[in-house]
Design an enzyme around this catalytic site. Structure first.
Site, PDB file in Angstrom:
ATOM      1  N   HIS A 196       1.021   4.342   6.588  1.00  0.00           N
ATOM      2  CA  HIS A 196       0.480   5.144   5.655  1.00  0.00           C
ATOM      3  C   HIS A 196       1.233   6.653   6.198  1.00  0.00           C
ATOM      4  O   HIS A 196       1.380   6.902   6.996  1.00  0.00           O
ATOM      5  CB  HIS A 196      -1.054   5.122   5.715  1.00  0.00           C
ATOM      6  CG  HIS A 196      -1.305   3.963   4.973  1.00  0.00           C
ATOM      7  ND1 HIS A 196      -2.848   3.516   5.227  1.00  0.00           N
ATOM      8  CD2 HIS A 196      -0.787   2.729   4.254  1.00  0.00           C
ATOM      9  CE1 HIS A 196      -2.975   2.126   4.488  1.00  0.00           C
ATOM     10  NE2 HIS A 196      -1.701   1.990   4.048  1.00  0.00           N
ATOM     11  N   ASP A 202      -7.879   6.247   4.493  1.00  0.00           N
ATOM     12  CA  ASP A 202      -8.111   5.146   5.591  1.00  0.00           C
ATOM     13  C   ASP A 202      -9.292   5.113   6.200  1.00  0.00           C
ATOM     14  O   ASP A 202      -9.303   4.207   7.263  1.00  0.00           O
ATOM     15  CB  ASP A 202      -6.796   5.064   6.425  1.00  0.00           C
ATOM     16  CG  ASP A 202      -5.468   5.003   5.834  1.00  0.00           C
ATOM     17  OD1 ASP A 202      -5.588   4.158   4.360  1.00  0.00           O
ATOM     18  OD2 ASP A 202      -4.416   4.728   6.190  1.00  0.00           O
ATOM     19  N   SER A 238       0.773  -1.121  -0.017  1.00  0.00           N
ATOM     20  CA  SER A 238       0.027  -0.194   0.019  1.00  0.00           C
ATOM     21  C   SER A 238       0.863   1.175   0.044  1.00  0.00           C
ATOM     22  O   SER A 238       0.346   2.533  -0.160  1.00  0.00           O
ATOM     23  CB  SER A 238      -0.936   0.009   1.235  1.00  0.00           C
ATOM     24  OG  SER A 238      -0.193   0.175   2.399  1.00  0.00           O
TER      25      SER A 238
END
Length: 172
Positions: free
Chosen positions: A90, A115, A49
């Site tokens: 992230h 998210d 990701s």
């Protein structure tokens, strides 16, 4: 070859050496945790990701001490979702407010959406207390061993068996 089994003093010394190695590794981990102010100062990237910034298997070093400045938009953070035990790596894409009460929105560089679907039920944003740390350094692909061991549990048994044989058969 099996002299260690015949000599109890040598066997005890090997067991003590193994215990010292384990306790030293544990103390180093706890020391890093205290210095970085993070329960997990080193994490492995488990998914794609965050590509191209980080690849699956990269080893990340975290720092969680915001003495001089707050978490900024664009910073890559690692956080835990309430009720789940897997850290997520992230980037912060939005920030609302300042200080410890700031609300943060994160997104993987390789993901289409933010998210909010990953957060716990009823949680729209992250707070500073949800963050384990900010990424300060990384080593490419070193953490891939961890991924292999979790995806193929039989490898753990093989590695422990080999380590046990080395300890038993080692000559000094």
């Amino acid at each position: 070859m099996l002299s260690a089994l015949q000599n109890p003093r040598q066997a005890a010394a090997q067991i003590l050496n193994f215990g010292l190695i384990l306790s030293t590794a544990f103390m180093m981990w706890k020391g890093l945790s205290v210095i970085a102010d993070s329960p997990s100062p080193i994490v492995v990237v488990l998914s794609g990701s965050m590509e191209p910034a980080f690849q699956r298997g990269d080893l990340l070093f975290l720092w969680n001490r915001n003495w001089f400045e707050e978490t900024k938009v664009g910073e890559i953070v690692v956080y835990n979702v309430k009720g789940k035990d897997i850290p997520i790596v992230h980037r912060v894409v939005r920030k609302f407010g300042v200080g410890d009460e700031a609300k943060l929105l994160t997104k993987g560089d390789n993901n289409v959406a933010d998210d909010t679907e990953l957060y716990a039920r009823g949680q729209d944003y992250l707070e500073r207390k949800d963050i384990i740390g900010s990424v300060v350094a990384y080593i490419p692909f070193v953490g891939y061993v961890t991924i292999l061991l979790s995806e193929h549990p039989w490898l753990k048994t093989v590695m422990l068996g080999i380590m046990g044989l080395v300890v038993v058969l080692q000559r000094e």
